[in-house]
Design a protein around this motif. Sequence first.
Motif, short mmCIF file in Angstrom:
data_model
loop_
_atom_site.label_atom_id
_atom_site.label_comp_id
_atom_site.label_asym_id
_atom_site.label_seq_id
_atom_site.Cartn_x
_atom_site.Cartn_y
_atom_site.Cartn_z
N GLY A 70 -7.58 -1.47 -4.69
CA GLY A 70 -6.81 -2.07 -3.68
C GLY A 70 -6.18 -3.47 -3.71
O GLY A 70 -5.03 -3.71 -3.54
N THR A 78 0.82 -1.19 0.06
CA THR A 78 0.06 -0.01 0.04
C THR A 78 0.98 1.07 -0.10
O THR A 78 0.53 2.02 -0.78
CB THR A 78 -0.82 0.19 1.19
N VAL A 129 -9.39 2.63 3.51
CA VAL A 129 -8.54 3.87 2.93
C VAL A 129 -7.89 3.98 4.29
O VAL A 129 -8.12 4.41 5.38
CB VAL A 129 -9.58 5.07 2.94
N GLU A 130 -6.52 3.86 4.06
CA GLU A 130 -5.47 3.81 5.06
C GLU A 130 -5.13 5.26 5.48
O GLU A 130 -4.85 5.65 6.71
CB GLU A 130 -4.22 2.96 4.99
N TYR A 131 -4.77 5.94 4.59
CA TYR A 131 -4.10 7.36 4.79
C TYR A 131 -4.85 8.16 3.66
O TYR A 131 -5.20 7.85 2.69
CB TYR A 131 -2.88 7.47 4.42
N ASP A 132 -5.13 9.43 3.98
CA ASP A 132 -5.92 10.52 3.32
C ASP A 132 -4.75 11.23 2.32
O ASP A 132 -3.65 11.57 2.91
CB ASP A 132 -6.34 11.67 4.21
N GLN A 149 -10.69 9.10 -2.69
CA GLN A 149 -10.59 7.98 -2.23
C GLN A 149 -11.86 7.40 -1.70
O GLN A 149 -12.54 7.96 -1.07
CB GLN A 149 -9.45 7.97 -0.86
N TYR A 169 0.77 4.16 -2.86
CA TYR A 169 0.61 5.69 -2.36
C TYR A 169 1.52 6.34 -2.82
O TYR A 169 1.42 7.65 -3.29
CB TYR A 169 0.28 5.67 -0.89
N GLU A 223 -10.47 1.31 -1.95
CA GLU A 223 -9.36 0.68 -1.08
C GLU A 223 -10.30 0.15 0.17
O GLU A 223 -11.59 0.28 0.59
CB GLU A 223 -8.62 1.76 -0.19
N ASP A 224 -9.70 -0.85 0.96
CA ASP A 224 -10.53 -1.83 2.02
C ASP A 224 -9.55 -2.01 2.94
O ASP A 224 -8.93 -2.96 3.24
CB ASP A 224 -10.81 -3.06 1.46
N THR A 241 -9.28 6.05 -5.89
CA THR A 241 -8.78 4.82 -5.58
C THR A 241 -9.97 4.00 -4.79
O THR A 241 -11.08 4.45 -4.34
CB THR A 241 -7.73 5.03 -4.48
N PRO A 289 -14.14 4.01 0.14
CA PRO A 289 -13.66 2.74 0.76
C PRO A 289 -14.82 1.77 0.46
O PRO A 289 -15.85 1.98 -0.20
CB PRO A 289 -14.33 3.36 2.32
#
Length: 570
Positions: free
Chosen positions: A396, A334, A358-361, A367, A338, A355-356, A353, A369
């Motif tokens: 993701g 990831t 969303v880890e970072y903005d 983005q 990123y 994502e599963d 994006t 989820p």
Amino acid sequence: MKKERRPIGQLLKERGLVTEFEIQEALQIQREQGGSLGEILLEMGVVDEKDILFALAIQSGMEMVDLDDMEIPDEVIEKVDKAIVETYRVMPVEADDSKIVVAISDPANLGVLDDLRFMLDSEVEAVVATEDSIERAIERYYGGKEDESIEGVLAQVDEEAGVELVESRTDMDFEQLERDIHSKPVVRLLNLILLQAIKDKASDIHLEPFEDRFRVRYRVDGVLYEMTPPPLHLAPALISRVKVMANLDIAETRVPQDGRIELNIAGRPIDLRVSTLPTAFGESVVMRVLDRANVNLELDQLGLRPGEIEVVKQLVDRPHGIILVTGPTGSGKTTTLYSALNYANSPEIKILTAEDPVEYDLEGIVQVPVNEEIGVTFASLLRSFLRQDPDKILVGEIRDLETAEIAIQASLTGHVVFSTLHTNDAPSAITRMADLGVEPFLLAATLEAVIAQRLVRKICTNCRVEYEPSEEELLELELRPEEVEGKKFYYGKGCEQCNGIGYKGRTAIFEIMLMTEELRQLILENPPLDALRQAAREGGMKTLRDSGLLAIYDGITTIEEVVRETILTT
């Protein structure tokens, strides 16, 4: 009726600290250059920091205090642990059974009060003091105190400290549990566990109850370390307190739950992703620590060699095609993706994006989820993305044929698609896609590159020493002594900076497989994996083991780490 906030310029003018002319001059600079009026007046030299702080305090409805002229009672100091005071840079000034009053240096940072309410399990109010006076007060009142440790807190915890031993997990007394959650030993212990983990840059915190013990572990640089175990009778209360902080249902212990705790420690946003799992001996909790201040999303900080950085940039800049990043869970995929998107991010490029989670903005990137419970899957999002006029898309993970086919369709219609797969090396990604049911001719037409990666621990630079490896160590790398003549090898002896481990931080090693005409032709023939590996190496691919050896020779990591994370491929 809500009271209107008075402009800071007006407050300063009323105190006779600035003139109308100076305010207008500052406002003109603000219109031209932006920034806050207070900072501009400071730079102009017409006011000092204390003046600005006083005006901000009035504006926020807070009282301004002079800590240097105050005598703070010991019982107030005892209410707030040293670890919290030093982490948040606040100073307790008053306390009673219902609330604690703390001095803060930034009246606009009200998020710190929410964190302190969590940490202190009490109502918290703020007054304002200068940053320097807070520092002096911390040194004066806490300087002689020893740093809190988990061992120290545990030494003060016994069954008479307000937490009762829970005999049965199936017939739990929830009234008692509610009391336990707010007991001082539980609050202090959990605070210390969280703060210590964040300080040590742990990526995960594990709370695990067993039949006869309660285990606490941190994962630092990919390796789990066990902490001093708390008493077993604290397990239900500690775990329930985590659930309360994460807004989970403490009465429900039979099904897994997921939540999050958002903290802001010393100006750093910390996101704790909480996952609970029912076990035979109570709930096991894992908190994933997402410390955005610790994530550097620059391509040159990942561990790529200079030539590899240019290759990745060229891949990201392509007008279409699929770029896959592969590796096991926790190998940094990831972060690599990123960083690639961060490099591509510009006002002229639309990036989406899925994502599963969303880890970072990422500023400027849309983005989304995944939420499979309501049908928002990678495939459905990817299909919607194609109607959103994107230039580059991140999915993701490619988990099924449907997602793979839409990714291929997106690539064929002029988009760059980034995604991840779980495979052992780069050539295996081709066989994995074939296993999903992707037609070889579509894969050959759209795949541009596969990047496999692993994370290896870096030798602590403070205690790094050169040494001569034994023949047995070289054999683990399948090297002979004559092959490493002139090469240098290093390891970390262990020091205070690395907590005696010998390693500090991690870096990635990469295997970049660029698609050549030979490889594309080979894919059409549905070849065995060994043939793909051979063709990739002939096309210039450096394997993970090759990259690991270069990292060893550069003094970045050790033989042990490379052997642990890579396999020799023929």
